[in-house]
Design a protein around this motif. Sequence first.
Motif, PDB file in Angstrom:
ATOM      1  N   GLN A 164       0.836  -1.206   0.000  1.00 58.83           N
ATOM      2  CA  GLN A 164       0.000   0.000   0.000  1.00 58.83           C
ATOM      3  C   GLN A 164       0.868   1.251   0.000  1.00 58.83           C
ATOM      4  OE1 GLN A 164      -2.586  -0.427   3.374  1.00 58.83           O
ATOM      5  NE2 GLN A 164      -3.777  -2.062   2.431  1.00 58.83           N
ATOM      6  N   LEU A 165       1.941   1.238   0.775  1.00 61.86           N
ATOM      7  CA  LEU A 165       2.882   2.360   0.809  1.00 61.86           C
ATOM      8  C   LEU A 165       3.507   2.575  -0.563  1.00 61.86           C
ATOM      9  CD1 LEU A 165       4.403   4.484   2.484  1.00 61.86           C
ATOM     10  CD2 LEU A 165       6.085   2.698   3.023  1.00 61.86           C
ATOM     11  N   PHE A 166       3.891   1.498  -1.228  1.00 60.61           N
ATOM     12  CA  PHE A 166       4.468   1.599  -2.567  1.00 60.61           C
ATOM     13  C   PHE A 166       3.472   2.229  -3.543  1.00 60.61           C
ATOM     14  CE2 PHE A 166       5.179  -0.003  -6.852  1.00 60.61           C
ATOM     15  CZ  PHE A 166       6.505   0.340  -7.057  1.00 60.61           C
ATOM     16  N   ARG A 167       2.224   1.766  -3.502  1.00 57.88           N
ATOM     17  CA  ARG A 167       1.206   2.319  -4.407  1.00 57.88           C
ATOM     18  C   ARG A 167       1.026   3.817  -4.199  1.00 57.88           C
ATOM     19  NH1 ARG A 167      -2.059  -1.879  -2.494  1.00 57.88           N
ATOM     20  NH2 ARG A 167      -1.439  -3.755  -3.543  1.00 57.88           N
ATOM     21  N   VAL A 168       0.932   4.232  -2.946  1.00 59.77           N
ATOM     22  CA  VAL A 168       0.742   5.657  -2.635  1.00 59.77           C
ATOM     23  C   VAL A 168       1.945   6.463  -3.104  1.00 59.77           C
ATOM     24  CG1 VAL A 168       0.582   7.303  -0.725  1.00 59.77           C
ATOM     25  CG2 VAL A 168      -0.855   5.269  -0.729  1.00 59.77           C
ATOM     26  N   ALA A 169       3.149   5.977  -2.823  1.00 58.56           N
ATOM     27  CA  ALA A 169       4.363   6.697  -3.233  1.00 58.56           C
ATOM     28  C   ALA A 169       4.476   6.758  -4.753  1.00 58.56           C
ATOM     29  CB  ALA A 169       5.595   6.040  -2.626  1.00 58.56           C
ATOM     30  N   HIS A 170       4.161   5.661  -5.415  1.00 54.99           N
ATOM     31  CA  HIS A 170       4.226   5.622  -6.881  1.00 54.99           C
ATOM     32  C   HIS A 170       3.204   6.578  -7.495  1.00 54.99           C
ATOM     33  CE1 HIS A 170       4.854   4.051 -10.891  1.00 54.99           C
ATOM     34  NE2 HIS A 170       3.541   3.862 -10.994  1.00 54.99           N
ATOM     35  N   ASP A 171       1.970   6.522  -6.998  1.00 58.24           N
ATOM     36  CA  ASP A 171       0.923   7.398  -7.528  1.00 58.24           C
ATOM     37  C   ASP A 171       1.229   8.870  -7.266  1.00 58.24           C
ATOM     38  OD1 ASP A 171      -0.369   5.147  -8.404  1.00 58.24           O
ATOM     39  OD2 ASP A 171      -1.892   5.161  -6.818  1.00 58.24           O
ATOM     40  N   SER A 172       1.775   9.179  -6.093  1.00 52.72           N
ATOM     41  CA  SER A 172       2.087  10.586  -5.793  1.00 52.72           C
ATOM     42  C   SER A 172       3.228  11.085  -6.670  1.00 52.72           C
ATOM     43  CB  SER A 172       2.412  10.779  -4.316  1.00 52.72           C
ATOM     44  OG  SER A 172       3.598  10.121  -3.972  1.00 52.72           O
ATOM     45  N   ALA A 173       4.215  10.232  -6.948  1.00 53.78           N
ATOM     46  CA  ALA A 173       5.317  10.622  -7.833  1.00 53.78           C
ATOM     47  C   ALA A 173       4.793  10.868  -9.252  1.00 53.78           C
ATOM     48  CB  ALA A 173       6.396   9.547  -7.841  1.00 53.78           C
ATOM     49  N   LYS A 174       3.884  10.013  -9.681  1.00 52.70           N
ATOM     50  CA  LYS A 174       3.293  10.161 -11.023  1.00 52.70           C
ATOM     51  C   LYS A 174       2.483  11.456 -11.111  1.00 52.70           C
ATOM     52  CE  LYS A 174      -0.216   7.645 -13.101  1.00 52.70           C
ATOM     53  NZ  LYS A 174      -0.894   6.381 -13.381  1.00 52.70           N
ATOM     54  N   GLU A 175       1.676  11.716 -10.090  1.00 52.62           N
ATOM     55  CA  GLU A 175       0.883  12.950 -10.061  1.00 52.62           C
ATOM     56  C   GLU A 175       1.780  14.187 -10.011  1.00 52.62           C
ATOM     57  OE1 GLU A 175      -2.433  13.301 -10.418  1.00 52.62           O
ATOM     58  OE2 GLU A 175      -2.530  11.140 -10.747  1.00 52.62           O
ATOM     59  N   MET A 176       2.884  14.096  -9.311  1.00 48.71           N
ATOM     60  CA  MET A 176       3.826  15.209  -9.223  1.00 48.71           C
ATOM     61  C   MET A 176       4.449  15.490 -10.579  1.00 48.71           C
ATOM     62  SD  MET A 176       4.852  17.315  -7.091  1.00 48.71           S
ATOM     63  CE  MET A 176       6.120  18.525  -6.899  1.00 48.71           C
ATOM     64  N   ARG A 177       4.797  14.448 -11.335  1.00 53.37           N
ATOM     65  CA  ARG A 177       5.353  14.644 -12.684  1.00 53.37           C
ATOM     66  C   ARG A 177       4.316  15.289 -13.597  1.00 53.37           C
ATOM     67  NH1 ARG A 177       7.833   9.669 -11.447  1.00 53.37           N
ATOM     68  NH2 ARG A 177       6.204   8.463 -12.443  1.00 53.37           N
ATOM     69  N   ILE A 178       3.068  14.850 -13.483  1.00 52.46           N
ATOM     70  CA  ILE A 178       1.994  15.443 -14.294  1.00 52.46           C
ATOM     71  C   ILE A 178       1.810  16.903 -13.931  1.00 52.46           C
ATOM     72  CG2 ILE A 178      -0.502  15.406 -14.708  1.00 52.46           C
ATOM     73  CD1 ILE A 178      -0.349  12.325 -14.384  1.00 52.46           C
ATOM     74  N   TRP A 179       1.778  17.200 -12.637  1.00 50.29           N
ATOM     75  CA  TRP A 179       1.590  18.570 -12.182  1.00 50.29           C
ATOM     76  C   TRP A 179       2.740  19.463 -12.633  1.00 50.29           C
ATOM     77  CZ3 TRP A 179       4.561  21.559  -8.884  1.00 50.29           C
ATOM     78  CH2 TRP A 179       3.997  22.780  -8.529  1.00 50.29           C
ATOM     79  N   SER A 180       3.977  18.991 -12.481  1.00 44.83           N
ATOM     80  CA  SER A 180       5.124  19.832 -12.859  1.00 44.83           C
ATOM     81  C   SER A 180       5.151  20.041 -14.372  1.00 44.83           C
ATOM     82  CB  SER A 180       6.441  19.223 -12.372  1.00 44.83           C
ATOM     83  OG  SER A 180       6.711  18.004 -13.030  1.00 44.83           O
ATOM     84  N   GLY A 181       4.713  19.063 -15.147  1.00 52.32           N
ATOM     85  CA  GLY A 181       4.615  19.238 -16.596  1.00 52.32           C
ATOM     86  C   GLY A 181       3.588  20.283 -16.956  1.00 52.32           C
ATOM     87  N   GLU A 182       2.473  20.312 -16.272  1.00 55.83           N
ATOM     88  CA  GLU A 182       1.431  21.315 -16.525  1.00 55.83           C
ATOM     89  C   GLU A 182       1.885  22.690 -16.050  1.00 55.83           C
ATOM     90  OE1 GLU A 182      -2.126  19.921 -14.667  1.00 55.83           O
ATOM     91  OE2 GLU A 182      -2.364  18.261 -16.088  1.00 55.83           O
ATOM     92  N   ALA A 183       2.638  22.749 -14.963  1.00 55.95           N
ATOM     93  CA  ALA A 183       3.128  24.026 -14.456  1.00 55.95           C
ATOM     94  C   ALA A 183       4.135  24.630 -15.430  1.00 55.95           C
ATOM     95  CB  ALA A 183       3.766  23.852 -13.073  1.00 55.95           C
ATOM     96  N   LYS A 184       4.944  23.815 -16.081  1.00 52.24           N
ATOM     97  CA  LYS A 184       5.928  24.307 -17.064  1.00 52.24           C
ATOM     98  C   LYS A 184       5.203  24.854 -18.287  1.00 52.24           C
ATOM     99  CE  LYS A 184       9.707  21.314 -15.720  1.00 52.24           C
ATOM    100  NZ  LYS A 184      10.527  20.154 -16.088  1.00 52.24           N
ATOM    101  N   LYS A 185       4.088  24.222 -18.690  1.00 52.73           N
ATOM    102  CA  LYS A 185       3.340  24.669 -19.874  1.00 52.73           C
ATOM    103  C   LYS A 185       2.743  26.050 -19.633  1.00 52.73           C
ATOM    104  CE  LYS A 185       2.064  20.062 -21.412  1.00 52.73           C
ATOM    105  NZ  LYS A 185       0.962  19.118 -21.589  1.00 52.73           N
ATOM    106  N   ARG A 186       2.306  26.333 -18.401  1.00 54.74           N
ATOM    107  CA  ARG A 186       1.676  27.616 -18.097  1.00 54.74           C
ATOM    108  C   ARG A 186       2.683  28.756 -18.058  1.00 54.74           C
ATOM    109  NH1 ARG A 186      -2.074  25.540 -13.176  1.00 54.74           N
ATOM    110  NH2 ARG A 186      -3.351  24.168 -14.415  1.00 54.74           N
ATOM    111  N   SER A 187       3.947  28.454 -17.701  1.00 55.38           N
ATOM    112  CA  SER A 187       4.903  29.569 -17.573  1.00 55.38           C
ATOM    113  C   SER A 187       5.667  29.853 -18.826  1.00 55.38           C
ATOM    114  CB  SER A 187       5.908  29.282 -16.475  1.00 55.38           C
ATOM    115  OG  SER A 187       6.427  27.997 -16.517  1.00 55.38           O
TER     116      SER A 187
END
Length: 179
Positions: A156-179
């Motif tokens: 369960q810890l692995f799933r949460v860490a993996h999903d949060s890392a994936k969401e962070m990459r998606i978020w940072s990619g979207e943040a770069k597009k806006r700037s």
Amino acid sequence: MSYYDIDSILTDAQKLPCTFELEVPRLGVLEGNAGESVKAGTRIDLPLWLGEMLSIGARLGTSRLVTLDLPTALSERVMNALKADPRTVDLRSLAPHFYSLSERILELFEEEEMVDVLIDTFKKRAAEIADQAHNPRGAMGEGVEFLRGLDETERQLFRVAHDSAKEMRIWSGEAKKRS
């Protein structure tokens, strides 16, 4: 613990070595001898919930029916291996719900050293789990054996860490597009 929690139910079903202190007539079915008695001194692996209930007499001041022993998953040999290097131990093969079982056992036994070993084990393995979750290439290479040995809490810890890392990459990619 919830009554309907499947992980709690599976933890309670984990076998625990118990030694009968008294002879019990017609309970031989636990050994596969229907109609026979269980003799005093007989050692039988019982589900955790049953072993706990049969040993409760000691807490009430009466003679207890069984004495509980530590399960193989928490034996001295396993504790020594965890002290040496917790990342090399396959917890899943010992008990699929290793940490839940440990928690329940520590409610029954007073083992201060075991508490320290298990806390240290979880910390070291959690760091490795986070590393594997954030580095997908590592999880496909040499980290595969480690990931196979994770118990349910660690999965369960692995799933949460993996999903949060994936969401962070998606978020940072979207943040770069806006700037």
